[in-house]
Design a protein around this motif. Structure first.
Motif, PDB file in Angstrom:
ATOM      1  N   ASN A 147       0.762  -1.181   0.041  1.00 12.15           N
ATOM      2  CA  ASN A 147      -0.018   0.110  -0.258  1.00 12.15           C
ATOM      3  C   ASN A 147       1.003   1.309   0.044  1.00 12.15           C
ATOM      4  OD1 ASN A 147      -2.951  -0.852   0.258  1.00 12.15           O
ATOM      5  ND2 ASN A 147      -2.146  -1.824   2.236  1.00 12.15           N
ATOM      6  N   HIS A 148       0.463   2.302  -0.852  1.00 11.50           N
ATOM      7  CA  HIS A 148       0.896   3.724  -0.539  1.00 11.50           C
ATOM      8  C   HIS A 148      -0.111   4.449  -0.273  1.00 11.50           C
ATOM      9  CE1 HIS A 148       5.052   2.625  -1.799  1.00 11.50           C
ATOM     10  NE2 HIS A 148       4.561   2.038  -2.798  1.00 11.50           N
ATOM     11  N   ASN A 149       0.192   5.904   0.243  1.00 10.70           N
ATOM     12  CA  ASN A 149      -0.557   6.834   0.404  1.00 10.70           C
ATOM     13  C   ASN A 149      -0.159   8.060  -0.234  1.00 10.70           C
ATOM     14  OD1 ASN A 149      -1.410   9.219   2.167  1.00 10.70           O
ATOM     15  ND2 ASN A 149      -3.079   7.744   2.584  1.00 10.70           N
ATOM     16  N   CYS A 186       4.259  10.244   0.973  1.00 11.04           N
ATOM     17  CA  CYS A 186       3.375   9.022   1.324  1.00 11.04           C
ATOM     18  C   CYS A 186       3.317   8.996   2.911  1.00 11.04           C
ATOM     19  CB  CYS A 186       4.260   7.840   0.928  1.00 11.04           C
ATOM     20  SG  CYS A 186       3.406   6.466   1.253  1.00 11.04           S
ATOM     21  N   ILE A 188       2.589   6.639   4.673  1.00 14.97           N
ATOM     22  CA  ILE A 188       3.074   5.288   5.159  1.00 14.97           C
ATOM     23  C   ILE A 188       4.653   5.333   5.222  1.00 14.97           C
ATOM     24  CG2 ILE A 188       2.846   3.012   4.833  1.00 14.97           C
ATOM     25  CD1 ILE A 188       0.443   3.358   3.252  1.00 14.97           C
ATOM     26  N   HIS A 189       5.277   5.660   4.007  1.00  8.01           N
ATOM     27  CA  HIS A 189       6.815   5.612   4.101  1.00  8.01           C
ATOM     28  C   HIS A 189       7.392   7.176   3.997  1.00  8.01           C
ATOM     29  CE1 HIS A 189       4.984   2.133   1.779  1.00  8.01           C
ATOM     30  NE2 HIS A 189       5.434   1.662   2.812  1.00  8.01           N
TER      31      HIS A 189
HETATM   32 CU   LIG Z   1       4.443   4.520   0.375  1.00  8.82          CU
END
Ligand SMILES: [Cu+2]
Length: 257
Positions: A147-149, A186, A188-189
């Protein structure tokens, strides 16, 4: 996904064709908008090209720690180095955004029908620096098994924040106002970062592995050309080009210390 993509392109082409047709059908503007539709005149168009040079000591490459997301870490045989500063072998900067800041004639340039693509691949954005026109479709892809955001952080455009599943369907968005640059992160990352230059015309370029840029199709005129770099800020150069002239200009960035 493929089907959707074709549909988007078709719609964009139809819209583009529709605008072009309207221009020819009416001798004068039907509404009150005074803006003329501009187009490149190959008989007089010139070129501005050059390099974004860099002097001083390049910062040491910092390995990115992706261990919190094994699907990201396993995408790289050796840890990826941070790409906020990438100095090429010929002492130039990669990932500089070069664009015509002022001097173009009044009016509107036809918007590119083809979508620009920003992929998430190996848990980095590809490309890191993207130039698009105002209202040009921008398709966000996720090639990763995770998953990415996607979270653009504009100052003048509309902010949005949407997650995208593994190999998820591309999201097509637009930015409706000029803005250099729109950071994208992102949620998340934390290492993931891209910048999108949104410009009201097609005269922009991003430097690559040789630090060079070429901006074609410019009407004769006097311009301010800006080079933007995420770490080293901006530099402006004044340039005058005559009909069909091919002018070379070089920017000169220096290491911070
Ligand atoms: Cu990401």
């Amino acid at each position: 996904m493929q089907h959707k993509f074709i549909l988007h392109v078709t719609i964009a082409v139809l819209l583009f064709a529709g605008c072009g047709g309207a221009k020819h059908d009416h001798a004068g503007p039907a509404d009150s908008a005074p803006a003329a539709t501009l187009k490149i005149d190959e008989a007089t168009a010139g070129i501005i090209s050059g390099k974004v040079n860099f002097s001083g000591k390049a910062p040491a490459g910092r390995p990115i720690d992706m261990s919190a997301t094994p699907a990201c870490a396993s995408a790289h045989k050796t840890p990826l180095l941070a790409e906020d500063v990438v100095v090429n072998g010929n002492h130039t900067l990669k990932y500089a955004f070069v664009w015509v800041k002022t001097g173009l004639p009044e009016g509107t340039w036809p918007v590119s029908a083809a979508p620009a693509v920003l992929d998430q691949n190996g848990c980095v954005y590809l490309p890191r620096i993207l130039g698009v026109m105002v209202n040009q479709p921008v398709r966000f892809e996720n090639s990763d098994p995770t998953n990415h955001n996607i979270h653009p952080l504009p100052r003048v455009n509309h902010e949005w924040n949407e997650s995208q599943p593994p190999q998820g369907e591309g999201k097509v968005k637009q930015f409706d106002k000029p803005e250099v640059m729109v950071p994208v992160k992102c949620n998340i990352h934390p290492w993931m970062r891209a910048y999108i230059g949104v410009v009201s015309h097609p005269f922009f370029a991003v430097t690559g592995d040789d630090g060079s840029f070429t901006i074609k199709g410019l009407p004769p005129g006097k311009y301010t050309v800006e080079a933007w770099h995420e770490r080293y800020g901006t530099q402006d150069l004044e340039v005058t080009i005559t009909p069909k002239e091919n002018k070379t200009i070089d920017f000169a960035f220096k290491a911070s210390s």
